[in-house]
Enzyme design. Structure first.
Site, PDB file in Angstrom:
ATOM      1  N   GLY A  30     -17.243   1.380  65.469  1.00 57.08           N
ATOM      2  CA  GLY A  30     -16.701   2.252  66.494  1.00 57.08           C
ATOM      3  C   GLY A  30     -15.405   1.771  67.119  1.00 57.08           C
ATOM      4  O   GLY A  30     -14.583   2.577  67.538  1.00 57.08           O
ATOM      5  N   GLY A  32     -13.172  -0.416  65.578  1.00 57.31           N
ATOM      6  CA  GLY A  32     -12.130  -0.784  64.630  1.00 57.31           C
ATOM      7  C   GLY A  32     -12.699  -1.050  63.261  1.00 57.31           C
ATOM      8  O   GLY A  32     -13.694  -0.441  62.858  1.00 57.31           O
ATOM      9  N   LYS A  49     -10.010  -8.680  61.630  1.00 57.36           N
ATOM     10  CA  LYS A  49     -10.680  -7.677  62.455  1.00 57.36           C
ATOM     11  C   LYS A  49      -9.597  -6.968  63.260  1.00 57.36           C
ATOM     12  O   LYS A  49      -8.788  -7.622  63.926  1.00 57.36           O
ATOM     13  CB  LYS A  49     -11.675  -8.379  63.376  1.00 57.36           C
ATOM     14  CG  LYS A  49     -12.482  -7.477  64.263  1.00 57.36           C
ATOM     15  CD  LYS A  49     -13.482  -8.333  65.051  1.00 57.36           C
ATOM     16  CE  LYS A  49     -14.319  -7.525  65.997  1.00 57.36           C
ATOM     17  NZ  LYS A  49     -15.274  -8.386  66.732  1.00 57.36           N
ATOM     18  N   ASP A 144     -24.787  -9.673  70.082  1.00 60.45           N
ATOM     19  CA  ASP A 144     -24.913  -8.693  68.993  1.00 60.45           C
ATOM     20  C   ASP A 144     -25.442  -9.363  67.731  1.00 60.45           C
ATOM     21  O   ASP A 144     -24.842  -9.252  66.663  1.00 60.45           O
ATOM     22  CB  ASP A 144     -23.575  -8.006  68.733  1.00 60.45           C
ATOM     23  CG  ASP A 144     -23.721  -6.754  67.868  1.00 60.45           C
ATOM     24  OD1 ASP A 144     -24.867  -6.267  67.702  1.00 60.45           O
ATOM     25  OD2 ASP A 144     -22.702  -6.265  67.352  1.00 60.45           O
TER      26      ASP A 144
END
Length: 154
Positions: A30, A32, A49, A144
């Protein structure tokens, strides 16, 4: 090399700040995308990234991305991808360049119904614990931990 479709305005062969060439897309989310790239000066592979320009214009999202960069550069563990640099290009995209770890995500193994040998599960568990300990020793909470974010090295 076949030209990939443009993702985040980037295509294979594009070069960021005369240093990092985009080779192929590794994954997209969402905020990148992450690409396999190469440092054209040294020839080593990197993971790049990129935060989309839309998110980079969001002050809070950009601050979180920069904080991730600042924290990642302090981590020293073989179980955590090494930080290389952070860049911003002329259209406002933010890039985090880090070590590329060849292999597949744990999610990839799970989605294919693969079973890991018990010894390999133990090794992976120890590696994860070592990486998390390195983060926690620096007062960093990952937030995460998921199969998509766990790379099983070749």
């Amino acid at each position: 090399m076949a030209q990939m479709q443009s993702v985040q305005g980037l295509s294979s062969g594009d070069v960021i700040q005369d240093t990092y060439r985009i080779d192929r897309l590794l994954g997209e989310g969402g905020m990148g995308a992450t690409f396999l790239g190469e440092n054209v000066t040294t020839g080593h592979q990197v993971a790049i990234k990129v935060m989309s320009a839309e998110f980079a214009r969001n002050a809070k999202a950009a601050e979180l991305f920069k904080r991730e960069s600042q924290l990642l550069r302090t981590v020293q563990s073989d179980a955590v991808a090494r930080y290389e640099t952070t860049l911003r290009d002329s259209v406002g995209r933010l890039f985090l360049v880090m070590e590329f770890v060849p292999g597949r995500s744990l999610a990839d193994y799970i989605s294919k119904g693969a079973r890991l040998d018990p010894l390999d599960v133990s090794k992976l568990g120890l590696r994860l614990a070592t990486g998390l300990a390195a983060l926690h020793n620096l007062n960093i909470v990952h937030r995460d931990i998921a199969p998509d974010n766990i790379q099983v090295p070749d």
